[in-house]
Design an enzyme around this catalytic site. Structure first.
Site, short mmCIF file in Angstrom:
data_model
loop_
_atom_site.label_atom_id
_atom_site.label_comp_id
_atom_site.label_asym_id
_atom_site.label_seq_id
_atom_site.Cartn_x
_atom_site.Cartn_y
_atom_site.Cartn_z
N SER A 142 47.78 53.81 40.75
CA SER A 142 48.65 53.00 41.60
C SER A 142 49.93 53.77 41.86
O SER A 142 50.36 54.57 41.02
CB SER A 142 49.00 51.68 40.92
N TYR A 156 51.62 46.90 33.66
CA TYR A 156 50.72 47.45 34.70
C TYR A 156 51.14 48.88 35.04
O TYR A 156 50.32 49.80 35.09
CB TYR A 156 50.79 46.55 35.93
P1 NAD Z 1 40.50 43.16 43.74
O1 NAD Z 1 40.95 42.10 42.80
O2 NAD Z 1 40.16 42.78 45.13
O3 NAD Z 1 39.30 43.97 43.09
C1 NAD Z 1 39.28 44.28 41.71
C2 NAD Z 1 37.95 43.87 41.13
O4 NAD Z 1 37.97 44.23 39.74
C3 NAD Z 1 37.68 42.36 41.20
O5 NAD Z 1 36.44 42.11 41.83
C4 NAD Z 1 37.66 41.93 39.74
O6 NAD Z 1 36.72 40.89 39.48
C5 NAD Z 1 37.28 43.22 39.04
N1 NAD Z 1 37.67 43.21 37.63
C6 NAD Z 1 38.85 42.80 37.09
N2 NAD Z 1 38.80 42.90 35.75
C7 NAD Z 1 37.58 43.39 35.45
C8 NAD Z 1 36.92 43.70 34.24
N3 NAD Z 1 37.52 43.52 33.04
N4 NAD Z 1 35.67 44.19 34.30
C9 NAD Z 1 35.05 44.35 35.49
N5 NAD Z 1 35.61 44.05 36.66
C10 NAD Z 1 36.86 43.59 36.64
O7 NAD Z 1 41.71 44.20 43.73
P2 NAD Z 1 41.93 45.69 44.32
O8 NAD Z 1 43.31 45.69 44.83
O9 NAD Z 1 40.81 46.15 45.17
O10 NAD Z 1 41.94 46.49 42.95
C11 NAD Z 1 41.24 47.70 42.74
C12 NAD Z 1 42.12 48.65 41.97
O11 NAD Z 1 43.23 49.03 42.79
C13 NAD Z 1 42.74 48.07 40.70
O12 NAD Z 1 42.65 49.04 39.66
C14 NAD Z 1 44.20 47.86 41.09
O13 NAD Z 1 45.06 47.91 39.98
C15 NAD Z 1 44.42 49.00 42.04
N6 NAD Z 1 45.58 48.86 42.94
C16 NAD Z 1 45.63 47.86 43.86
C17 NAD Z 1 46.72 47.79 44.73
C18 NAD Z 1 46.82 46.73 45.80
O14 NAD Z 1 47.87 46.64 46.47
N7 NAD Z 1 45.81 45.94 46.03
C19 NAD Z 1 47.77 48.72 44.63
C20 NAD Z 1 47.68 49.71 43.66
C21 NAD Z 1 46.58 49.79 42.83
#
Ligand code: NAD
Length: 271
Positions: A142, A156
């Site tokens: 991130s 985080y």
């Molecule tokens: P999202 O919530 O749409 O997708 C994340 C998925 O991970 C979900 O389907 C959730 O059920 C699954 N998940 C959560 N905990 C889990 C576990 N213990 N075991 C298995 N699956 C699990 O969110 P996203 O934004 O697509 O997130 C993907 C990655 O991107 C994450 O690592 C998040 O920290 C990172 N991220 C997101 C953003 C943002 O702005 N959306 C920014 C920086 C980093």
């Protein structure tokens, strides 16, 4: 590396957001995909979307914080497809709270899901990836792990900084085995991440610095970026390329940069 109809990818957190979009982008390039997630309804929907693209698709319920679930994911994938070429450690959670409000157990949860699960994913799949001669790992970090802008998500941020360090070390350590490594560094991306937020104590206006300075991306844009990075063996993949100039400014004057961020944060606190 080349992505062909023989390529097999595994994506954790693959049923939503950037994981789902990357799964679909890889499938459009011909790859078969195993997605692992906690959300069974979304696993079923995403598997159906992948199958509609004419590729092999496998959905596995998996809690990445449990090493036995990751071992099962590996076994189910190899049983079904016989190989693994691409691993994307992407599942993540966003616990919120300041250092004074967040219990140590929440820090442990953040590190277990966001960081240690990445370590476990790499360790579990490494023999399969190394056996290919050419393979690729993508770890989702991130922007929050690259510089401090939101102290109300300190657990985080620290977990994602750990992912960045791990991933950079993997890029050096795994190159001799023919394994390319990408560190995905999203800024703001429209996904479902806020659904499973757990807040400790009171928090301010979240991530306003990123919202004010960086364009919000769609998950589908990010999925295409990840596929291009795998093809080109790109290590550092920010979803907002301007991040590189900001980090250069920080590297040139780390002390001044933190003072600047303190001033910005103080000026943008809710009244
Ligand atoms: P999202 O919530 O749409 O997708 C994340 C998925 O991970 C979900 O389907 C959730 O059920 C699954 N998940 C959560 N905990 C889990 C576990 N213990 N075991 C298995 N699956 C699990 O969110 P996203 O934004 O697509 O997130 C993907 C990655 O991107 C994450 O690592 C998040 O920290 C990172 N991220 C997101 C953003 C943002 O702005 N959306 C920014 C920086 C980093």
């Amino acid at each position: 590396m080349e992505i062909t109809r023989d390529t097999v990818a595994v994506i954790t957190g693959g049923a939503s957001g950037m994981g789902r979009s990357t799964a679909l982008a890889l499938a459009r390039s011909g790859a078969s995909v195993a997605i692992a997630d906690l959300n069974e309804a979304r696993i079923a929907e995403t598997v159906a979307e992948l199958e509609a693209l004419g590729v092999g698709a496998l959905g596995v319920r998996c809690d990445v914080s449990r090493p036995e679930d990751i071992a099962n994911l590996r076994d189910r994938t190899v049983e079904r497809f016989g190989r693994v070429d691409i691993l994307m450690n992407n599942a993540g959670i966003l616990p919120l709270g300041s250092i004074s409000a967040m219990p140590l157990a929440e820090f442990e949860r953040a590190m277990r899901v966001n960081f240690l699960a990445v370590v476990c994913g790499v360790q579990t799949f490494l023999p399969d990836l190394a056996a290919r001669g050419q393979a690729h790992i993508v770890n989702t970090a991130s922007m929050a792990g690259t510089f401090a802008y939101e102290p109300d998500s300190v657990a985080y941020n620290a977990s994602k900084a750990a992912v960045i360090s791990l991933t950079e070390n993997l890029a050096l350590g795994l190159a001799p085995q023919g394994i390319g490594v990408t560190c995905l560094v999203p800024g703001g991306v429209a996904t479902n991440i806020m659904e499973q937020v757990k807040v400790s104590g009171e928090i301010g206006d979240l991530a306003s610095y990123v919202g004010a300075h960086f364009v919000m991306r769609t998950a589908d844009e990010v999925g295409e970026m990840v596929v291009a990075a795998i093809r080109d063996n790109t290590f550092f993949l920010p979803t907002n390329p301007e991040l590189v100039a900001l980090l250069a400014r920080r590297a040139a004057d780390p002390d001044g940069f933190v003072h600047e961020m303190q001033d910005w944060f103080a000026a943008h606190q809710p009244a």
